[in-house]
Design an enzyme around this catalytic site. Structure first.
Site, PDB file in Angstrom:
ATOM      1  N   LYS A   1     -43.054  -2.451   6.440  1.00  0.00           N
ATOM      2  CA  LYS A   1     -43.946  -2.179   5.453  1.00  0.00           C
ATOM      3  C   LYS A   1     -43.704  -1.371   4.163  1.00  0.00           C
ATOM      4  O   LYS A   1     -44.229  -1.748   2.986  1.00  0.00           O
ATOM      5  CB  LYS A   1     -45.047  -1.353   6.272  1.00  0.00           C
ATOM      6  CG  LYS A   1     -46.061  -0.691   5.309  1.00  0.00           C
ATOM      7  CD  LYS A   1     -47.217  -1.521   4.818  1.00  0.00           C
ATOM      8  CE  LYS A   1     -48.060  -0.666   4.125  1.00  0.00           C
ATOM      9  NZ  LYS A   1     -48.908  -1.544   3.112  1.00  0.00           N
TER      10      LYS A   1
ATOM     11  N   THR B   1     -49.669   3.786   7.002  1.00  0.00           N
ATOM     12  CA  THR B   1     -48.363   3.625   6.195  1.00  0.00           C
ATOM     13  C   THR B   1     -47.627   5.019   6.199  1.00  0.00           C
ATOM     14  O   THR B   1     -48.264   6.125   5.575  1.00  0.00           O
ATOM     15  CB  THR B   1     -48.588   3.314   4.712  1.00  0.00           C
ATOM     16  OG1 THR B   1     -48.950   2.115   4.901  1.00  0.00           O
ATOM     17  CG2 THR B   1     -47.210   3.026   4.262  1.00  0.00           C
TER      18      THR B   1
ATOM     19  N   LYS C   1     -45.723   8.081  -3.514  1.00  0.00           N
ATOM     20  CA  LYS C   1     -45.733   8.490  -2.316  1.00  0.00           C
ATOM     21  C   LYS C   1     -44.743   7.397  -1.687  1.00  0.00           C
ATOM     22  O   LYS C   1     -43.807   7.521  -0.927  1.00  0.00           O
ATOM     23  CB  LYS C   1     -46.757   8.866  -1.294  1.00  0.00           C
ATOM     24  CG  LYS C   1     -46.808   9.019  -0.102  1.00  0.00           C
ATOM     25  CD  LYS C   1     -47.874   8.664   0.870  1.00  0.00           C
ATOM     26  CE  LYS C   1     -48.199   7.425   1.127  1.00  0.00           C
ATOM     27  NZ  LYS C   1     -49.123   6.945   2.009  1.00  0.00           N
TER      28      LYS C   1
END
Lengths: 294, 294, 294, 294
Positions: free
Chosen positions: A169, A93, A238
């Site tokens: 994503k 990711t 994040k």
């Protein structure tokens, strides 16, 4: 197939094991040695350095964040030195911007690159039940499809621009975080009104929101059970920043993401950064001073 | 059972029909005559005025908002004149404050009152698949349980304070609105990044969020198909205001609800108040000027 | 004094002219040549490269953003090569993180560094009316005080850590942006209620908010006069991101800053990035569809 | 002039005293007797009931909220019984909706009505330094202008619809609340970055924001001195709700107002409702856990 695999965290380790199980030959590398040893015991070959794993029919990278990709692959110039017959499959990711940069550098170097982040936590990775989001040159994807089949339950295709898989994503993770925030706010309100959050959440998980995300986080919030973390809150921050950055790149405001980001900072300021990211619900409860009510 | 039923909108009409179907005897009233006639054709008796329907073993009220309850039941003093052997079951989505007032007035009058809002849209009401959230005196709930069984698939119990069922209903509707807002923001971002919102939403509905709310609204947003409305946006604003009011009563900030309220106002200002409340997604798209991009 | 001055945008050019006027000797550098020529005409010496201006008793840097500082001073290693007797005075609005890095690199190199961002627009710079926020070693500040006196009306001291002056600058710019956002929202509401925004703003500027920021932006918003820009909206976004980053570094949520950031993105998406940052008010008006009302 | 004055709180008492001082004859009424006695000592006549004060050339009402106006004037039908030669001047801060209702009822009754809320705290009222926002029939305003001159430093005119003066008042109070919220967030950030909030606020009050509102609240926040309150936080919540309601009436989202409302609820939940409304700054500090840092 003969492949390299770099980055053996909780996710990567489980994915690599499934590849070995399916009969592929793996050369593996990881910053810390323990997971390498575990995979060698399952039949993998240890690489002394990342470069030694960047060969074969495919190289899978599965790191925790942009920084790890930069330090391991980009700064040493490994992207430029990947063999032309190797497909680099990045399953981590990462930011849309870095995904775009990776794609551009592979294109310039003439090597194949597929963006393929996944949905699923370590248990899904171990069970080969990941959902894999793939984008890139169709021929390259076709070549690594057997690997995807060994790691996931389904591959979803998002076209030829590799970074678009990362867009999806990042947007999906934002939806999860937004759902957690809303669950926390709703539970705080029902609690203050005299209905146990757990009762309310039980109803929701069994009726309107009978799906994995709400069941998982509804259960954690109902129990107030944020340790050990399934996914750390600092990583949630994040991820929400990746969503905000992806929006900012293309001038799209995402006010819910902004709100969630601020709640994460509140949680971290109160010492909860290492708890599960569902601890966002404690922020909603604190705003209402629930803990100070009798 | 011998019961009264007042308020025959899309929901009430379907619920009353199921009660008749189950063999109960209904005296029905509605402001406009058409649904009354339809139910008389199914065997109900028409009441000339609300008071005439406020008798029997139970009276079910199913109105669109607080105002209708106030005008029909409270201002004419019908609550105070309900027979002691009658259980008033309010199944409408009303404010927590009004639910509390109704409970207090019934208590003062010595009559039985049960709060019993529902989850489910008209199709679920027609199929007797509602989820019924019940709160009040257990004996009173037990007396009307056969009615719930004829209208719903399951009854969920939330204790003896009748307004708590409304707390749960209001919190649940907030969760739906928050999910729609987040879907709209996520889809706007993916669109601007080159991934069709429909593709992204399809993935979400089939993986992380494989549940009724996300399937329903994800499909509507993917198709941009906001007319005719399943649930009008102006009613969505009403519901989010009920959540904010419920929070405010007990000093609980709900920032996501505030944000969603502002998005509803934006939609209404742009003429979309009569569309489906999923048109919230068009607000996210407009913030990003998606319609003005080539 | 004998000094270097690098970065001659609208602000830097005016500040350098005042230094010359006060009798100091300047060696100046700028990426584009026009402002260099203008200052040479006033008595300055042109430097062929930034390094040639990094000498003397002080070097003042006045760039538009972090990137310019990185490319001009940090990447070429000029910080490390500054003479020990030279005080580097950075007066640009930069991130707190970069200010901290600059301080650390000067400390490591043994050279003097003062953070000294300013409040004031180009007209204030030309009139030597800037407010200068200074932080750093008191001895170093004392040495460059004559320069501050030639450029500003007052120097405000914020201690020995140079980056703290940037903290204050960034927080101040956030306050301005927040005030603009609130003015825009208030004016949109009064307009829709039938009171001309200009009338409302006129009252505010002359009563409760009789100060420079409100007068300036209230006047611009009342006139809808966003071009040419006094300060570009895209730079406003840059500044609000500096505030959010400064908050994030120390785990401080700033929800108003988040909200303003989203409004900036909305404005940029609608093509207003090159207008004055007060065009934030058009976002508030658009949310209310004011332009579509008769 | 011969006038009635009802509502003698901190503001009303000071305003009535100035009217007496200017030579007007007052018949006064207040719910509690103490302020009535104080004004009788200055020459006023006590009214036994509100009706007895609703006569003469003008009647000034100065209540704390909508409810007091409703209970004292509307429900007893005093509006309808006011003499046609009397001008009703409502100077209280009330909702735009109630102001509109008052205007409509006076119009229907054929009596004169002027909306005239004020800016200024009790000290400004005592010094006859209020800013008076007047709207209504110009002839009616002209008749009461001598009263305004005795109470205020300036009268600002907002046309013939009386509720528009309330629109402006409500928008102005929103601007104050938004400024306080922003000051709190900025000070929390600078504090966490090592710059005392007081130092930062001192700079702001003396440079960019050298005006009454910032000086007043900047000083309070810098000192953390929220008791006794100049204006109670619970009243701040009431005022921000008036702004949100005014926006909602005309479909105008005010996201900053929503955010501030949520901060007020947070403050009230933490027991600070009776403190000065500048205690909003403690919410920003708590979000950052400043109190828990060493």
């Amino acid at each position: 197939m003969d492949i390299g695999f770099i980055g053996l965290g909780a996710m990567g380790k489980a994915m690599a094991a499934n590849l070995l199980q399916a009969g592929h030959r793996l050369t593996v590398w990881n910053r810390s040695p323990a997971p390498v040893e575990a995979l060698v015991a399952l039949g993998a070959t240890a690489a002394a350095a990342p470069a030694a794993a960047c060969r074969g029919e495919a190289v899978i990278s599965m790191f925790a964040d942009d920084r790890a990709i930069r330090e391991t692959l980009l700064e040493p110039g490994l992207v430029e030195r990947m063999p032309r017959e190797t497909v680099h499959v990045n399953m981590a990711t990462i930011s849309v911007a870095l995904a775009r940069e990776l794609a551009a550098r592979h294109r310039a170097a003439g090597s194949a690159y597929v963006g393929a982040p996944v949905f699923g936590r370590p248990d899904a990775a171990a069970a080969a039940k990941l959902h894999i989001l793939a984008a890139g040159d169709p021929a390259a994807i076709a070549r690594v499809q057997p690997l995807f089949d060994a790691m996931g339950q389904r591959t979803w295709s998002f076209g030829v621009e590799p970074e678009r898989a990362n867009v999806v994503k990042v947007a999906g993770n934002f939806l999860i975080a937004a759902a957690i925030e809303a669950l926390g706010e709703a539970a705080a309100m029902t609690e203050a009104q005299g209905v146990a959050g757990a009762e309310f959440l039980d109803l929701m998980m069994n009726t309107l929101f009978d799906c994995r995300v709400y069941r998982n986080y509804g259960t954690i919030i109902a129990a107030g059970n944020y340790e050990p973390p399934g996914f750390k809150l600092v990583l949630g921050l994040k991820d929400i920043k990746l969503a905000l950055a992806a929006g900012e790149e293309v001038d799209v405001p995402m006010p819910t993401a902004s709100l969630v980001r601020d709640s994460y900072l509140d949680a971290i300021a109160h010492g909860d950064g290492e708890k599960d990211w569902a601890a966002l619900a404690t922020v909603a409860a604190r705003r209402a001073a629930l803990g100070e009510r009798s």
